[in-house]
Design a protein around this motif. Structure first.
Motif, PDB file in Angstrom:
ATOM      1  N   LEU A  82       0.832  -1.199   0.000  1.00 30.30           N
ATOM      2  CA  LEU A  82       0.000   0.000   0.000  1.00 30.30           C
ATOM      3  C   LEU A  82       0.868   1.251   0.000  1.00 30.30           C
ATOM      4  O   LEU A  82       0.595   2.220  -0.723  1.00 30.30           O
ATOM      5  CB  LEU A  82      -0.924  -0.012   1.220  1.00 30.30           C
ATOM      6  CG  LEU A  82      -1.791   1.234   1.420  1.00 30.30           C
ATOM      7  CD1 LEU A  82      -2.767   1.393   0.257  1.00 30.30           C
ATOM      8  CD2 LEU A  82      -2.558   1.146   2.740  1.00 30.30           C
ATOM      9  N   GLY A  83       1.937   1.231   0.818  1.00 28.26           N
ATOM     10  CA  GLY A  83       2.835   2.376   0.863  1.00 28.26           C
ATOM     11  C   GLY A  83       3.517   2.626  -0.469  1.00 28.26           C
ATOM     12  O   GLY A  83       3.739   3.782  -0.844  1.00 28.26           O
ATOM     13  N   ARG A  84       3.832   1.553  -1.181  1.00 30.63           N
ATOM     14  CA  ARG A  84       4.468   1.715  -2.498  1.00 30.63           C
ATOM     15  C   ARG A  84       3.519   2.408  -3.478  1.00 30.63           C
ATOM     16  O   ARG A  84       3.931   3.288  -4.235  1.00 30.63           O
ATOM     17  CB  ARG A  84       4.869   0.336  -3.037  1.00 30.63           C
ATOM     18  CG  ARG A  84       5.629   0.396  -4.370  1.00 30.63           C
ATOM     19  CD  ARG A  84       6.979   1.058  -4.174  1.00 30.63           C
ATOM     20  NE  ARG A  84       7.696   1.250  -5.416  1.00 30.63           N
ATOM     21  CZ  ARG A  84       7.532   2.277  -6.240  1.00 30.63           C
ATOM     22  NH1 ARG A  84       6.657   3.231  -5.939  1.00 30.63           N
ATOM     23  NH2 ARG A  84       8.235   2.393  -7.335  1.00 30.63           N
ATOM     24  N   ALA A  85       2.247   2.027  -3.446  1.00 26.63           N
ATOM     25  CA  ALA A  85       1.262   2.686  -4.308  1.00 26.63           C
ATOM     26  C   ALA A  85       1.088   4.153  -3.914  1.00 26.63           C
ATOM     27  O   ALA A  85       0.942   5.037  -4.775  1.00 26.63           O
ATOM     28  CB  ALA A  85      -0.077   1.948  -4.223  1.00 26.63           C
ATOM     29  N   TRP A  86       1.125   4.437  -2.605  1.00 23.31           N
ATOM     30  CA  TRP A  86       0.998   5.822  -2.137  1.00 23.31           C
ATOM     31  C   TRP A  86       2.168   6.660  -2.609  1.00 23.31           C
ATOM     32  O   TRP A  86       2.007   7.816  -3.015  1.00 23.31           O
ATOM     33  CB  TRP A  86       0.899   5.814  -0.615  1.00 23.31           C
ATOM     34  CG  TRP A  86       0.867   7.161   0.023  1.00 23.31           C
ATOM     35  CD1 TRP A  86       1.921   7.858   0.523  1.00 23.31           C
ATOM     36  CD2 TRP A  86      -0.285   7.992   0.216  1.00 23.31           C
ATOM     37  NE1 TRP A  86       1.506   9.061   1.042  1.00 23.31           N
ATOM     38  CE2 TRP A  86       0.159   9.175   0.858  1.00 23.31           C
ATOM     39  CE3 TRP A  86      -1.640   7.849  -0.084  1.00 23.31           C
ATOM     40  CZ2 TRP A  86      -0.724  10.203   1.202  1.00 23.31           C
ATOM     41  CZ3 TRP A  86      -2.507   8.873   0.261  1.00 23.31           C
ATOM     42  CH2 TRP A  86      -2.051  10.020   0.889  1.00 23.31           C
ATOM     43  N   VAL A  87       3.376   6.102  -2.547  1.00 24.53           N
ATOM     44  CA  VAL A  87       4.573   6.826  -2.976  1.00 24.53           C
ATOM     45  C   VAL A  87       4.480   7.181  -4.455  1.00 24.53           C
ATOM     46  O   VAL A  87       4.941   8.253  -4.879  1.00 24.53           O
ATOM     47  CB  VAL A  87       5.825   5.982  -2.663  1.00 24.53           C
ATOM     48  CG1 VAL A  87       7.033   6.481  -3.439  1.00 24.53           C
ATOM     49  CG2 VAL A  87       6.118   6.012  -1.168  1.00 24.53           C
ATOM     50  N   GLU A  88       3.893   6.314  -5.246  1.00 18.63           N
ATOM     51  CA  GLU A  88       3.734   6.604  -6.667  1.00 18.63           C
ATOM     52  C   GLU A  88       2.894   7.858  -6.875  1.00 18.63           C
ATOM     53  O   GLU A  88       3.087   8.594  -7.843  1.00 18.63           O
ATOM     54  CB  GLU A  88       3.060   5.422  -7.369  1.00 18.63           C
ATOM     55  CG  GLU A  88       3.956   4.219  -7.559  1.00 18.63           C
ATOM     56  CD  GLU A  88       4.952   4.425  -8.689  1.00 18.63           C
ATOM     57  OE1 GLU A  88       4.737   5.323  -9.526  1.00 18.63           O
ATOM     58  OE2 GLU A  88       5.964   3.693  -8.727  1.00 18.63           O
ATOM     59  N   LEU A  89       1.956   8.119  -5.944  1.00 21.12           N
ATOM     60  CA  LEU A  89       1.049   9.254  -6.110  1.00 21.12           C
ATOM     61  C   LEU A  89       1.608  10.550  -5.542  1.00 21.12           C
ATOM     62  O   LEU A  89       1.457  11.609  -6.159  1.00 21.12           O
ATOM     63  CB  LEU A  89      -0.296   8.942  -5.442  1.00 21.12           C
ATOM     64  CG  LEU A  89      -1.117   7.806  -6.056  1.00 21.12           C
ATOM     65  CD1 LEU A  89      -2.367   7.550  -5.215  1.00 21.12           C
ATOM     66  CD2 LEU A  89      -1.516   8.140  -7.493  1.00 21.12           C
ATOM     67  N   LEU A 127       5.338  10.302   3.373  1.00 22.57           N
ATOM     68  CA  LEU A 127       5.448   8.933   3.861  1.00 22.57           C
ATOM     69  C   LEU A 127       4.520   8.693   5.038  1.00 22.57           C
ATOM     70  O   LEU A 127       3.983   7.595   5.199  1.00 22.57           O
ATOM     71  CB  LEU A 127       6.898   8.659   4.268  1.00 22.57           C
ATOM     72  CG  LEU A 127       7.283   7.204   4.544  1.00 22.57           C
ATOM     73  CD1 LEU A 127       7.147   6.365   3.294  1.00 22.57           C
ATOM     74  CD2 LEU A 127       8.706   7.145   5.085  1.00 22.57           C
ATOM     75  N   ARG A 128       4.328   9.712   5.880  1.00 17.29           N
ATOM     76  CA  ARG A 128       3.473   9.557   7.043  1.00 17.29           C
ATOM     77  C   ARG A 128       2.012   9.854   6.741  1.00 17.29           C
ATOM     78  O   ARG A 128       1.149   9.677   7.610  1.00 17.29           O
ATOM     79  CB  ARG A 128       3.963  10.485   8.155  1.00 17.29           C
ATOM     80  CG  ARG A 128       5.338  10.125   8.670  1.00 17.29           C
ATOM     81  CD  ARG A 128       5.803  11.097   9.720  1.00 17.29           C
ATOM     82  NE  ARG A 128       7.120  10.720  10.240  1.00 17.29           N
ATOM     83  CZ  ARG A 128       7.746  11.387  11.194  1.00 17.29           C
ATOM     84  NH1 ARG A 128       7.191  12.453  11.729  1.00 17.29           N
ATOM     85  NH2 ARG A 128       8.928  10.983  11.624  1.00 17.29           N
ATOM     86  N   GLY A 129       1.728  10.328   5.552  1.00 12.34           N
ATOM     87  CA  GLY A 129       0.358  10.682   5.198  1.00 12.34           C
ATOM     88  C   GLY A 129      -0.659   9.568   5.407  1.00 12.34           C
ATOM     89  O   GLY A 129      -1.723   9.800   5.999  1.00 12.34           O
ATOM     90  N   PRO A 130      -0.408   8.336   4.934  1.00 12.39           N
ATOM     91  CA  PRO A 130      -1.397   7.276   5.137  1.00 12.39           C
ATOM     92  C   PRO A 130      -1.702   7.008   6.611  1.00 12.39           C
ATOM     93  O   PRO A 130      -2.857   6.716   6.956  1.00 12.39           O
ATOM     94  CB  PRO A 130      -0.730   6.055   4.489  1.00 12.39           C
ATOM     95  CG  PRO A 130       0.209   6.623   3.488  1.00 12.39           C
ATOM     96  CD  PRO A 130       0.715   7.890   4.096  1.00 12.39           C
ATOM     97  N   CYS A 131      -0.699   7.118   7.478  1.00 12.02           N
ATOM     98  CA  CYS A 131      -0.933   6.866   8.904  1.00 12.02           C
ATOM     99  C   CYS A 131      -1.783   7.968   9.522  1.00 12.02           C
ATOM    100  O   CYS A 131      -2.662   7.698  10.347  1.00 12.02           O
ATOM    101  CB  CYS A 131       0.396   6.745   9.636  1.00 12.02           C
ATOM    102  SG  CYS A 131       1.375   5.319   9.127  1.00 12.02           S
ATOM    103  N   VAL A 132      -1.539   9.225   9.125  1.00  9.38           N
ATOM    104  CA  VAL A 132      -2.357  10.323   9.628  1.00  9.38           C
ATOM    105  C   VAL A 132      -3.803  10.143   9.192  1.00  9.38           C
ATOM    106  O   VAL A 132      -4.746  10.284   9.989  1.00  9.38           O
ATOM    107  CB  VAL A 132      -1.803  11.675   9.149  1.00  9.38           C
ATOM    108  CG1 VAL A 132      -2.726  12.816   9.559  1.00  9.38           C
ATOM    109  CG2 VAL A 132      -0.403  11.915   9.708  1.00  9.38           C
TER     110      VAL A 132
END
Length: 356
Positions: A103-110, A118-123
């Motif tokens: 999931l983090g890898r897909a987020w980094v692509e965006l 990097l901390r955005g999904p956790c927030v």
């Protein structure tokens, strides 16, 4: 005629038997508080129950989301998320948090690879979890209790910590709250699609942290105690939801992977658990004391009591046979403790008003 009048008199006083329900519910766990509030106040409180906790959690998570430097665990997360898709996929062979890194890898692509990104999904995960905590407490107790529960959860030091860490803790916690929310909908109005959504939430929970599937013990207790007619359907959904985590666990054990650096429980370790779980030992003691006011096992309190108590007890029993005890593994029980603490405060306030 006299006999008839006596029968009528008995019939007339029968509605007074309804007062026995108040005796069974001395803590006011029913919906009396909701009905006693003006409709406009109730509407605003229900809105505040999810909005205020979400804003607080998001603000605390963003406030220090981009300090200089990364800790070792965040460097590992950054390395996994910023690597190529092939390298990230290969982590499935050895890394128990690989689904989170996918999931983090897909987020980094965006959004890129900055520390704030990097901390955005956790927030986002923690803010959503806080909103659901408040909304669920408002639905199952009262709107005012929902506001308290959400705010307590948002202010916990560990909640702030998990919102700022690029680790799977926040997503695990969100999955636990979501699974419990969907469980209540599924057992109250059982429909196949509701059970499918519940199974999906359980699947996400297990993929984030297989130990968090101990939440199903608490779910099972409440289902068998209060909704026994849907127990088989719940069991089928829970088993289906746990299959992905079971497959990942089997694959990890074949590779000789340890899921967590844990140890056998000791008296010293158990004494330190409240401080490690809640962030401050004194705060944990206060929440535990407040939770005692919510222990009468009517349905709303029982759901959160089973959520808070059953997983630690089962983990403690398992830890007698294998070194798997680690307080941080129980972080998914924090929403339950926050809600029980809020219910205890609300119940204590009602009792004070009654004594005056």
């Amino acid at each position: 005629m006299r006999e008839t009048r006596m029968t009528d008199a008995d019939t007339i006083v029968l509605p007074r038997l309804g007062s026995l329900e108040a005796i069974e519910d001395p803590w006011g766990e029913g919906h009396d508080e909701i009905s006693s509030e003006p409709p406009s106040d109730t509407r605003w409180l229900r809105l505040a129950a999810w909005l205020v906790p979400a804003l607080l959690t998001g603000a605390f998570g963003v406030a220090r989301a981009a300090p200089p430097g990364l800790h070792l665990d965040k460097l590992a997360a950054w390395g996994g998320d910023a690597s190529s898709w092939r390298d990230t996929w290969s982590m499935l062979r050895w890394e128990d948090a690989a689904p989170y890194h996918l999931l983090g890898r897909a987020w980094v692509e965006l959004v890129g690879t900055s520390e704030l990104a990097l901390r955005g999904p956790c927030v986002l995960a923690m803010a959503t979890a806080a909103a659901l905590v408040g909304a669920m407490a408002a639905r199952m107790f009262a709107p005012g209790t929902g506001v308290l529960a959400g705010v307590i959860f948002a202010l916990l030091p560990t909640s702030v910590r998990y919102a700022q860490e690029a680790q799977p803790y926040a997503l695990t916690l969100l999955a636990a709250v979501l699974a419990t929310w969907l469980l209540q909908s599924a057992v109250d109005r059982p429909r196949p699609w509701r059970l499918v959504l519940y199974a999906a939430a359980v699947g996400l929970l297990g993929l984030c942290n297989v130990i968090a599937l101990l939440l199903l013990v608490g779910h099972g207790w409440t289902v068998f105690a209060f909704r026994r007619e849907v127990a088989l359907r719940w069991l089928a959904a829970a088993v289906v939801g746990g299959l992905p985590a079971a497959g990942l666990l089997w694959h990890a054990t074949q590779q000789g992977v340890r899921l967590a650096q844990a140890s056998s429980p000791s008296l010293t370790g158990l004494a330190a658990t409240p401080g490690q779980l809640f962030g401050v030992a004194a705060l944990g003691a206060v929440l535990l004391a407040l939770a005692l006011f919510s222990l009468p096992l009517r349905h709303p309190a029982a759901v959160f009591t089973a959520w808070a108590v059953a997983p630690p007890l089962v983990l403690l029993l398992v830890a007698q046979a294998t070194p798997i005890w680690q307080p941080e593994l129980l972080h998914f029980t924090l929403p339950a403790w926050a809600t029980l603490g809020a219910a205890g405060l609300a119940n204590g306030g009602r009792r004070v008003r009654c004594w005056r």
